[in-house]
Design a protein around this motif. Structure first.
Motif, PDB file in Angstrom:
ATOM      1  N   MET A  66      -3.940  -3.149  -4.361  1.00 61.25           N
ATOM      2  CA  MET A  66      -2.809  -4.130  -4.275  1.00 61.25           C
ATOM      3  C   MET A  66      -2.231  -3.885  -2.975  1.00 61.25           C
ATOM      4  O   MET A  66      -1.721  -4.930  -2.298  1.00 61.25           O
ATOM      5  N   SER A  67      -2.187  -2.679  -2.403  1.00 62.19           N
ATOM      6  CA  SER A  67      -1.378  -2.630  -0.878  1.00 62.19           C
ATOM      7  C   SER A  67      -2.290  -3.207  -0.081  1.00 62.19           C
ATOM      8  O   SER A  67      -1.678  -3.638   0.957  1.00 62.19           O
ATOM      9  N   PHE A  68      -3.375  -3.489  -0.290  1.00 59.70           N
ATOM     10  CA  PHE A  68      -4.507  -4.208   0.637  1.00 59.70           C
ATOM     11  C   PHE A  68      -3.956  -5.696   0.762  1.00 59.70           C
ATOM     12  O   PHE A  68      -3.854  -6.394   1.704  1.00 59.70           O
ATOM     13  N   LEU A  69      -3.573  -6.297  -0.419  1.00 60.52           N
ATOM     14  CA  LEU A  69      -3.047  -7.679  -0.468  1.00 60.52           C
ATOM     15  C   LEU A  69      -1.653  -7.605   0.225  1.00 60.52           C
ATOM     16  O   LEU A  69      -1.635  -8.872   0.690  1.00 60.52           O
ATOM     17  N   ALA A  70      -0.925  -6.906  -0.202  1.00 58.28           N
ATOM     18  CA  ALA A  70       0.434  -6.988   0.346  1.00 58.28           C
ATOM     19  C   ALA A  70       0.571  -6.966   1.921  1.00 58.28           C
ATOM     20  O   ALA A  70       0.928  -7.647   2.610  1.00 58.28           O
ATOM     21  N   GLU A  71      -0.541  -6.005   2.513  1.00 59.76           N
ATOM     22  CA  GLU A  71      -0.787  -6.077   3.873  1.00 59.76           C
ATOM     23  C   GLU A  71      -1.373  -7.123   4.485  1.00 59.76           C
ATOM     24  O   GLU A  71      -0.651  -7.910   5.585  1.00 59.76           O
TER      25      GLU A  71
END
Length: 179
Positions: free
Chosen positions: A1-6
């Motif tokens: 999920m942090s990948f998508l936010a980044e």
């Protein structure tokens, strides 16, 4: 999920820039279309026939051309037509003998005139030009229907441009009815 936010954070500026570019292009196109419509000319003719109130028996016939559009009409060509065939019209005097021969009435020649619109003439918004003015005295043999038929043999075709160099063609055969 942090990948998508980044990923969203990294490309947010690019996405906003693309949306802004799309909206700017759309607004520019709409403004350009609006500007063309605000200067669009519209040429039409009007034919009037009436009795001269000061002289019994004298009939006055006028053909007027008007620019009822929103912008100037730049004349590219002006063609008087007789039975659909263009007439030589470099000078107004070229047309008068044809009109006098075709109209079945006695014309008062010193009260008749014909105007020729030359290429490059600019008709302003709401400008009206009388292109034909005929004064005639009916004879004993005059037939109102013959006069109407003779007048309906004459037409004009005008090619004109707007300020944006959009070409338009007005042909009175599509619009004029002599009453």
């Amino acid at each position: 999920m942090s990948f998508l936010a980044e990923l969203a954070r990294d490309y947010a500026a690019l996405l906003i820039s693309i949306c802004a570019l799309f909206l700017t292009i759309s607004q520019t196109r709409a403004t350009h279309k609006h500007n063309r419509l605000t200067v669009r000319p519209h040429i039409a003719t009007y034919t009037g026939s009436k009795e001269d109130l000061e002289r019994a028996g004298v009939r006055l016939i006028e053909v007027r051309i008007t620019n009822s559009g929103l912008g100037p009409a730049i004349i590219k060509s002006f063609e008087p037509l007789l039975d659909g065939v263009p007439l030589k019209a470099d000078e107004p005097d070229d047309l008068f003998p044809v009109v006098a021969k075709t109209i079945p009435a006695a014309l008062i020649s010193d009260e008749c005139y014909i105007t020729v619109l030359r290429p490059g003439h600019v008709m302003a918004k709401d400008e009206v030009v009388t292109i034909v003015h005929l004064a005639m005295v009916p004879t004993i043999h005059d037939d109102p229907e013959a006069l109407k038929s003779a007048l309906n043999r004459f037409h004009i075709r005008v090619r004109y441009e707007s300020g944006y160099e959009e070409l338009f063609v007005y042909d009175s055969r599509d619009h004029r009815i002599v009453s």
